[in-house]
Design a protein around this motif. Structure first.
Motif, short mmCIF file in Angstrom:
data_model
loop_
_atom_site.label_atom_id
_atom_site.label_comp_id
_atom_site.label_asym_id
_atom_site.label_seq_id
_atom_site.Cartn_x
_atom_site.Cartn_y
_atom_site.Cartn_z
N LYS A 58 -49.05 54.72 46.18
CA LYS A 58 -49.72 55.60 45.23
C LYS A 58 -50.20 54.77 44.04
O LYS A 58 -49.63 53.71 43.76
N PRO A 59 -51.20 55.26 43.33
CA PRO A 59 -51.65 54.55 42.14
C PRO A 59 -50.52 54.47 41.10
O PRO A 59 -49.70 55.38 41.01
N LEU A 60 -50.53 53.41 40.31
CA LEU A 60 -49.48 53.20 39.31
C LEU A 60 -49.39 54.38 38.34
O LEU A 60 -48.28 54.80 37.99
N THR A 61 -50.51 54.94 37.95
CA THR A 61 -50.50 56.09 37.05
C THR A 61 -49.69 57.23 37.64
O THR A 61 -48.87 57.85 36.95
N LYS A 76 -47.43 49.79 27.82
CA LYS A 76 -48.14 51.02 28.14
C LYS A 76 -49.07 50.73 29.31
O LYS A 76 -49.34 49.56 29.63
N LEU A 77 -49.53 51.79 29.96
CA LEU A 77 -50.49 51.60 31.03
C LEU A 77 -51.82 51.14 30.43
O LEU A 77 -52.22 51.62 29.37
N ASN A 78 -52.48 50.22 31.12
CA ASN A 78 -53.80 49.81 30.64
C ASN A 78 -54.79 50.96 30.85
O ASN A 78 -54.47 51.97 31.47
N GLU A 79 -55.98 50.81 30.33
CA GLU A 79 -56.98 51.88 30.39
C GLU A 79 -57.31 52.28 31.82
O GLU A 79 -57.50 53.46 32.11
N ALA A 80 -57.32 51.32 32.73
CA ALA A 80 -57.63 51.62 34.13
C ALA A 80 -56.44 52.24 34.86
O ALA A 80 -56.60 52.77 35.96
N GLY A 81 -55.25 52.14 34.26
CA GLY A 81 -54.06 52.70 34.90
C GLY A 81 -53.54 51.86 36.04
O GLY A 81 -52.80 52.34 36.90
N THR A 82 -53.90 50.59 36.05
CA THR A 82 -53.53 49.71 37.16
C THR A 82 -52.42 48.73 36.83
O THR A 82 -51.88 48.08 37.72
N ASP A 83 -52.09 48.59 35.54
CA ASP A 83 -51.09 47.61 35.14
C ASP A 83 -50.55 47.99 33.76
O ASP A 83 -51.09 48.85 33.09
N PHE A 84 -49.50 47.30 33.36
CA PHE A 84 -48.93 47.53 32.04
C PHE A 84 -49.45 46.46 31.09
O PHE A 84 -49.70 45.33 31.48
N GLU A 85 -49.62 46.85 29.84
CA GLU A 85 -50.03 45.92 28.79
C GLU A 85 -49.17 46.17 27.56
O GLU A 85 -48.54 47.22 27.44
#
Length: 178
Positions: A58-61, A76-85
């Protein structure tokens, strides 16, 4: 003898990936999923997958929303919702991960020192300390801006009013508190 491929799941975790004879008796508390060419990983929670066989997660979000993947502290989740920043300093303060010191404030996304005026207004420095700071600012401005004009007045190159206006402008720029 017929061989089958299966994954064995205990408490939503993929415990084993087996290719072998089908068990005569399935163990209680273990879920058996039969198929072929499973791409899911041993040790993963099956709820992380949309397709166990293909190994599609499933997607990280969605994983975060479902509580399957925790957001690391300070991230926090990055804007794309694919990784943490990393969170900004302001976001960390808002989340209660950082505390501002009495002489600090948030400006944009960063923590910065309060100005001397803000420190005085907040009661962090005395009137005398603030006015001493203003005296230092005025002194530097007098030296750079007014003193050269004073020399020109002494030589008769400019009118004394120009020099006095500069002194007044510096005092207005750096007002003391009464």
């Amino acid at each position: 003898m017929e061989f089958v491929e299966r994954i064995e799941i205990e408490n939503n975790i993929i415990a084993r990936h087996v290719i072998g004879k089908k068990p005569k008796n399935e163990k209680e508390g273990i879920t058996y999923i039969y198929g072929s060419n499973f791409q899911a990983n041993i040790g993963d929670d099956i709820r992380m997958y949309t397709d166990l066989q293909a190994g599609t997660k499933k997607p990280l979000t969605q994983l975060v929303e479902e509580g399957l993947v925790p957001v690391p502290e300070g991230k926090k989740l990055n804007e794309a919702g694919t990784d943490f920043e990393d969170m900004s300093e302001a976001e960390k303060v808002a989340a209660g991960l950082m505390q501002l010191k009495a002489d600090e404030k948030i400006e944009g996304e960063h923590i910065v020192k309060k100005t001397k005026k803000e420190q005085y207004d907040a009661g962090l420095i005395s009137k005398e300390e603030y006015n001493a700071y203003i005296d230092r600012l005025r002194g530097a401005a007098y030296q750079q801006e007014a003193d050269p004009l004073g020399m020109q007045v002494m030589r008769g190159d400019i009118d004394k009013d120009v020099w006095l206006a500069k002194i007044a402008e510096i005092k207005q720029r750096y007002p003391k508190v009464e």
